[in-house]
Enzyme design. Structure first.
Site, PDB file in Angstrom:
ATOM      1  N   ARG A   1      27.982  49.068  54.784  1.00  0.00           N
ATOM      2  CA  ARG A   1      27.406  50.017  53.819  1.00  0.00           C
ATOM      3  C   ARG A   1      26.717  51.190  54.513  1.00  0.00           C
ATOM      4  NH1 ARG A   1      25.295  45.910  49.056  1.00  0.00           N
ATOM      5  NH2 ARG A   1      27.330  45.805  48.058  1.00  0.00           N
TER       6      ARG A   1
ATOM      7  N   LYS B   1      39.867  33.527  34.979  1.00  0.00           N
ATOM      8  CA  LYS B   1      39.848  33.441  33.519  1.00  0.00           C
ATOM      9  C   LYS B   1      40.333  34.695  32.810  1.00  0.00           C
ATOM     10  CE  LYS B   1      36.047  30.221  33.099  1.00  0.00           C
ATOM     11  NZ  LYS B   1      34.619  30.122  32.874  1.00  0.00           N
TER      12      LYS B   1
ATOM     13  N   GLY C   1      35.044  42.326  43.118  1.00  0.00           N
ATOM     14  CA  GLY C   1      34.741  40.923  43.416  1.00  0.00           C
ATOM     15  C   GLY C   1      35.625  40.243  44.423  1.00  0.00           C
TER      16      GLY C   1
ATOM     17  N   GLY D   1      30.751  45.283  40.584  1.00  0.00           N
ATOM     18  CA  GLY D   1      30.503  45.498  39.159  1.00  0.00           C
ATOM     19  C   GLY D   1      30.883  46.897  38.706  1.00  0.00           C
TER      20      GLY D   1
HETATM   21  P1  AMP Z   1      37.589  36.092  39.368  1.00  0.00           P
HETATM   22  O1  AMP Z   1      36.141  36.093  39.800  1.00  0.00           O
HETATM   23  O2  AMP Z   1      37.779  35.928  37.907  1.00  0.00           O
HETATM   24  O3  AMP Z   1      38.377  37.233  39.981  1.00  0.00           O
HETATM   25  O4  AMP Z   1      38.186  34.742  39.933  1.00  0.00           O
HETATM   26  C1  AMP Z   1      38.327  34.511  41.294  1.00  0.00           C
HETATM   27  C2  AMP Z   1      38.486  33.034  41.478  1.00  0.00           C
HETATM   28  O5  AMP Z   1      39.621  32.600  40.806  1.00  0.00           O
HETATM   29  C3  AMP Z   1      38.654  32.649  42.917  1.00  0.00           C
HETATM   30  O6  AMP Z   1      37.497  31.971  43.332  1.00  0.00           O
HETATM   31  C4  AMP Z   1      39.875  31.723  42.901  1.00  0.00           C
HETATM   32  O7  AMP Z   1      39.672  30.535  43.618  1.00  0.00           O
HETATM   33  C5  AMP Z   1      40.038  31.408  41.433  1.00  0.00           C
HETATM   34  N1  AMP Z   1      41.419  31.063  41.082  1.00  0.00           N
HETATM   35  C6  AMP Z   1      42.534  31.741  41.358  1.00  0.00           C
HETATM   36  N2  AMP Z   1      43.617  31.043  40.954  1.00  0.00           N
HETATM   37  C7  AMP Z   1      43.190  29.896  40.392  1.00  0.00           C
HETATM   38  C8  AMP Z   1      43.827  28.767  39.796  1.00  0.00           C
HETATM   39  N3  AMP Z   1      45.145  28.701  39.699  1.00  0.00           N
HETATM   40  N4  AMP Z   1      43.061  27.772  39.343  1.00  0.00           N
HETATM   41  C9  AMP Z   1      41.717  27.853  39.453  1.00  0.00           C
HETATM   42  N5  AMP Z   1      41.057  28.887  39.994  1.00  0.00           N
HETATM   43  C10 AMP Z   1      41.780  29.906  40.476  1.00  0.00           C
END
Ligand code: AMP
Length: 396
Positions: free
Chosen positions: A35, A198, A354, A377
């Site tokens: 940074r 999700k 992220g 964010g």
């Molecule tokens: P996000 O913060 O929503 O971008 O999610 C990132 C997280 O999603 C990471 O920590 C991954 O381990 C998880 N992830 C990716 N693919 C899968 C999956 N098939 N099942 C469970 N978690 C997952």
């Protein structure tokens, strides 16, 4: 968009909001200088013009109280080392002490103010506090993308006291330019790769992005909500039953807008969520009971590769598997390799938000994509189509 290149800082005092919220170890040594390095070009431009730089930042969350563990004095030597100028430090960010330190500052010199968040007025966006800050400079420069989505005193409110004398620093300008490329000005075909765990956390991004892209690649844990909604068997895979209707609606919207959606056709399934689990490649629509999909399968990666290699503008947000566990990292690494190849062939690629940034750094793709966003964010909110207050305060 007014940037530092539109100003000559000769004999001017630039009040620069930087993001020096850097990690410190137990002895208060800076453990990651990214940074600080990111803010260097803006500071150097001011100094080379013959101006002086007053740097303001937060560090940690002191919650409105002085807390020497979170004093910016700890990073003063490191900032001096990175920018190559001995930086002065003042133990307050507003009031007489700060104003005196600024008055003593000569052209070519740099002053670092104490932690803005020693005052709760910073995060509450207090106008009087912002006005006090504004007394410390002739020109306001915002170069802190990581806090641009917050309407804080130093990131947003302070701008109103500078009239025309405000602009973006070079880091923030680069962030804005990169997002604009994906959202508006980039060459077609434009492809967004959205992964992560999700649907619910990505839904606003998906809906906003459907108007901007030609291809949407969906991967990671989100996959299974789409597959189950279409009648597939997902075993123990992560799935949001209450978002299945939404998933079908997204597919409908995409079709109506002419966006091609690419969803995994096969996956690496495991019988447990750990690196020693038994694994098998299965059809994404027929995952056996007791097994869960944790990474993209080989046919899926072939399909994704074809789309990525023909894209001219690429956005990547979210891993396509559980990349933190080696056994399930191949898909995410492969996506990085495809984007690397596309970028070498002339595509513009932006990675942001992220976990994808963490993945890109972990697997060494940082210098192989066109741009890695510095704001988690702030990046996500930009992709959701929100106007960031810190950007609006300067762009109008
Ligand atoms: P996000 O913060 O929503 O971008 O999610 C990132 C997280 O999603 C990471 O920590 C991954 O381990 C998880 N992830 C990716 N693919 C899968 C999956 N098939 N099942 C469970 N978690 C997952």
């Amino acid at each position: 968009m007014k940037t530092i290149n539109d100003f000559n800082f000769d004999n001017k005092k630039a009040l620069i909001r930087v993001d020096f919220n850097v990690p410190l170890d137990a002895e208060f040594n800076v453990t990651d200088i990214n940074r600080i390095e990111a803010a260097k070009p803006t500071i150097i431009k001011v100094l080379e013009d013959g101006g002086s730089a007053i740097l303001m930042s937060h560090l940690g969350r002191p919650k409105g109280e002085r807390n020497s563990d979170m004093s910016l004095k700890h990073i003063c030597d490191k900032v001096s080392e990175v920018i190559g100028v001995q930086v002065k430090f003042v133990e307050d960010c507003v009031g007489e002490v700060a104003e005196q330190a600024v008055a003593n500052l000569k052209s070519g010199e740099v002053l670092l103010l104490e932690n803005l968040r020693y005052y709760s007025e910073e995060t509450s966006g207090d106008k009087e506090f912002a006005e006090k800050l504004s007394k410390l400079g002739d020109v306001y420069v915002n170069d802190a993308f990581g806090t641009a989505h917050r309407a804080h005193a130093s990131t947003t409110v302070v701008a109103q006291f500078f009239g025309e004398n405000k602009c973006f620093g070079s880091l923030l300008a680069k962030e804005i330019e990169s997002i604009d490329k994906v959202m508006q000005t980039g060459d077609k075909p434009v492809t967004a790769i959205l992964g992560g765990s999700k649907v619910s956390s990505k839904i606003t991004i998906i809906e906003n992005i459907l108007d901007k892209v030609d291809h949407l690649i969906i991967g990671g844990g989100m996959t299974y909500t789409f597959i189950k909604a279409q009648g597939g068997k997902v075993g123990n895979s992560i799935c949001e039953d209450d978002k299945m209707e939404l998933a079908l609606d997204i597919l409908k919207q995409a079709k109506a807008k002419g966006v091609e959606v690419h969803i995994p056709v096969d996956v690496l399934a495991a019988d447990d969520f750990n690196k020693d689990a038994n694994t098998q490649v299965v059809d994404v629509k027929a995952i056996p009971d007791g097994w869960e999909g944790l990474d993209a399968g080989p046919k899926t990666l072939e399909n994704f590769k074809e789309v990525i290699l023909k894209s001219k503008t690429i956005l990547w947000n979210g891993p396509v598997g559980v990349f933190e566990i080696e056994t399930f990292a191949n898909g995410t690494i492969s996506i990085g390799n495809f984007i690397d190849e596309a970028t070498q062939n002339g595509a513009f690629s932006l990675v942001g938000g992220g976990d994808s940034v963490a993945a890109v750094k972990q697997f060494g793709f940082e210098n192989k994509v066109s741009y890695v966003s510095t704001g988690g964010g702030a990046m996500l909110e930009s992709l959701e189509g929100k106007t960031l207050p810190g950007i609006a305060a300067i762009a109008g």
